[in-house]
Write a protein that holds these residues in place. Structure first.
Motif, PDB file in Angstrom:
ATOM      1  N   ALA A 319       0.827  -1.204   0.000  1.00 51.53           N
ATOM      2  CA  ALA A 319       0.000   0.000   0.000  1.00 51.53           C
ATOM      3  C   ALA A 319       0.865   1.258   0.000  1.00 51.53           C
ATOM      4  O   ALA A 319       0.568   2.235  -0.704  1.00 51.53           O
ATOM      5  CB  ALA A 319      -0.930  -0.007   1.210  1.00 51.53           C
ATOM      6  N   LEU A 320       1.946   1.263   0.776  1.00 60.54           N
ATOM      7  CA  LEU A 320       2.823   2.426   0.845  1.00 60.54           C
ATOM      8  C   LEU A 320       3.510   2.670  -0.502  1.00 60.54           C
ATOM      9  O   LEU A 320       3.584   3.811  -0.967  1.00 60.54           O
ATOM     10  CB  LEU A 320       3.876   2.224   1.942  1.00 60.54           C
ATOM     11  N   VAL A 321       4.003   1.611  -1.120  1.00 60.30           N
ATOM     12  CA  VAL A 321       4.677   1.762  -2.410  1.00 60.30           C
ATOM     13  C   VAL A 321       3.712   2.321  -3.448  1.00 60.30           C
ATOM     14  O   VAL A 321       4.051   3.229  -4.214  1.00 60.30           O
ATOM     15  CB  VAL A 321       5.266   0.414  -2.880  1.00 60.30           C
ATOM     16  N   HIS A 322       2.478   1.812  -3.454  1.00 58.41           N
ATOM     17  CA  HIS A 322       1.493   2.315  -4.419  1.00 58.41           C
ATOM     18  C   HIS A 322       1.134   3.765  -4.126  1.00 58.41           C
ATOM     19  O   HIS A 322       0.858   4.545  -5.042  1.00 58.41           O
ATOM     20  CB  HIS A 322       0.238   1.441  -4.391  1.00 58.41           C
ATOM     21  N   CYS A 323       1.135   4.134  -2.849  1.00 54.15           N
ATOM     22  CA  CYS A 323       0.828   5.516  -2.472  1.00 54.15           C
ATOM     23  C   CYS A 323       1.898   6.476  -3.004  1.00 54.15           C
ATOM     24  O   CYS A 323       1.587   7.549  -3.510  1.00 54.15           O
ATOM     25  CB  CYS A 323       0.737   5.616  -0.945  1.00 54.15           C
ATOM     26  N   ILE A 324       3.164   6.079  -2.912  1.00 51.83           N
ATOM     27  CA  ILE A 324       4.262   6.960  -3.307  1.00 51.83           C
ATOM     28  C   ILE A 324       4.510   6.919  -4.808  1.00 51.83           C
ATOM     29  O   ILE A 324       4.798   7.953  -5.433  1.00 51.83           O
ATOM     30  CB  ILE A 324       5.540   6.579  -2.522  1.00 51.83           C
TER      31      ILE A 324
END
Length: 468
Positions: A319-324
């Motif tokens: 989720a964090l990677v997709h957010c950034i």
């Protein structure tokens, strides 16, 4: 024949059974997310619901038989997985029983994924609630039925409210189903006891249930559902209600994909393709053999190294990677997991941070705890705007343990400090930027071909003239 909605044309197949009030369309977002993993989805409208509204509502045995016929109609099926949500969960347990008894139409079943399933025993439900659903949704009064349908969906939603569009779509699905289908399930199907007939099933199974639902939440599933599966894991979805397939489809699809891979099925996220010109450049004499090997290795998005993270932490990482980097064009999160698992980082770290794997574990946990404290759900369940708010707070040094150990914004004793989170987010951005720009697909996007220098350097000025 029941109505079937197919998403995708190849890859491992998942068969999806919906909840009371839903239809095959309630799986649309999950199916689209799974398609990105190369998974084909077959969602079935059960008797009396959605596209099967003209089919007479049936008892559980008949629903299972008709679902088997629907599975049989899909060619080829091969290795497949079964997903059942709520009412569909009970039907899924019966299908699994039939598969284990040797039904040839169900051969190849590799695993079962249940979402807040109605148990094989009579479903626990307050009689007043049962009577209300029968009265309001089991009647033909369009106006009062629609009003209650909206309330029915809201009552089954967890900590995060549904968007207006998702809410209204769910209401339309309720309205597209026959009132008699609600009556049949509430009066009979949900009360049926299949405990002895189903017994204990051996097929590997994972059960998901929200912490914001009472009657079919995670604790109830451990008591009622897990007892009928010998190889089962119950996973609580923090803050989710009864409708996690529409509340948090991306997160649920990722968890489904993780389970499928744990069963030995190799999944590959769909990625951006290189064009013929760029491929020809990599394969040309202008690119050295060493560089060519490196470039092709980088195209393998996630080489399948064992993750150093728990499934829960891995979900937060994705989720964090997709957010950034929301439009990476390839599976950047899996590349990162592989890098961390192989301890193949960039060779340095901030002095205030532990080694990369430990720093990432603490950082991801801190993001998750802050999200739960603020919105009641884990980081992966948030929309991108809220995720970015959490990341910005970390970057600004606002996610930390308070003075004298008092916890701030949901932090726990082993979470990262404010200073550590600020440095870690900087490191995260650096790691993702490095992995992203090093990938040939990113090079193609920006038109970079500087790797193709096998003919050597070109003299552009005389060294003796420098500084003249």
């Amino acid at each position: 024949m029941l109505n079937v909605r197919v998403t995708g044309s190849q890859g491992p197949t998942v068969v999806m059974l919906h909840w009371l009030g839903g239809t095959a369309e309630s799986w649309n977002e999950v199916a689209q997310e799974l398609l990105r993993w190369g998974v084909r989805s077959v969602a079935i409208d059960l008797p009396g619901f959605g596209g099967s509204a003209d089919v007479e509502p049936a008892d559980v045995a008949m629903m299972a038989a008709q679902a088997i016929a629907a599975v049989r109609s899909v060619e080829p099926i091969g290795d497949w997985f079964l997903i059942g949500h709520s009412m569909g969960g009970k039907v899924a347990a019966v299908l699994t029983h039939e598969a284990e008894r040797g039904d040839g139409d169900l051969a190849g079943l590799r695993g079962v994924m249940l979402v807040s399933p109605s148990p094989v025993s009579p479903e626990p439900m307050q009689e007043s609630k049962r009577a209300e659903v029968i009265e309001k949704l089991g009647s033909d009064g369009a106006d009062t039925r629609r009003d209650f349908a909206r309330e029915f969906v809201k009552q089954n939603t967890g900590k995060l409210a549904l968007s207006d569009a998702v809410l209204e779509d769910a209401v339309e699905q309720v309205m597209a189903s026959r009132p008699s289908a609600f009556r049949r399930w509430m009066e009979a199907g949900s009360r049926e006891d299949w405990s002895e007939r189903v017994g204990v099933l051996a097929t590997p199974t994972i059960v998901f249930a929200g912490t914001a639902e009472a009657e079919l939440g995670a604790d109830q599933q451990r008591l009622l559902t897990a007892a009928h599966f010998s190889n089962v894991t119950v996973t609580a979805l923090e803050g989710a209600g009864h409708l996690s397939p529409i509340e948090r489809p991306a997160e649920l699809a990722l968890r489904f994909a993780q389970f499928m891979e744990s069963r030995g099925v190799s999944l590959q996220r769909q990625t951006e393709a290189l064009n013929d010109t760029f491929i020809a450049l990599i394969d040309s004499a202008q690119t050295s053999s060493q560089t060519r090997a490196v470039m092709k290795d980088r195209l393998r998005s996630g080489k399948g190294a064992s993750s150093i993270f728990s499934e829960e932490t891995s979900v937060t990482l994705h989720a964090l990677v997709h957010c950034i980097v929301p439009q990476a064009g390839f599976d950047l999160a899996r590349k990162l997991e592989d890098t961390l698992a192989q301890r193949a980082g960039d060779g340095w770290r901030f002095d205030a941070l532990p080694a990369d794997p430990e720093a990432w574990t603490a950082g991801l946990a801190t993001l998750n705890h802050a999200s739960i404290a603020r919105w009641g759900v884990n980081f992966a369940a948030l929309d991108q705007e809220k995720q970015q708010m959490i990341v910005q707070a970390a970057q600004d040094g606002e996610l930390h343990r308070g003075v004298a150990g008092a916890l701030h914004l949901g932090a726990r004793a082993n979470d990262a400090t404010a200073a550590q989170m600020k440095l870690w987010i900087e490191d995260v951005r650096g790691d993702l930027a490095r992995l992203y720009v090093a990938d040939p697909r990113a090079m193609q996007r920006i038109g970079f071909d500087g790797f193709a220098d096998n003919n050597g350097f070109v003299v552009i000025t005389n060294a003796s003239e420098v500084g003249a």
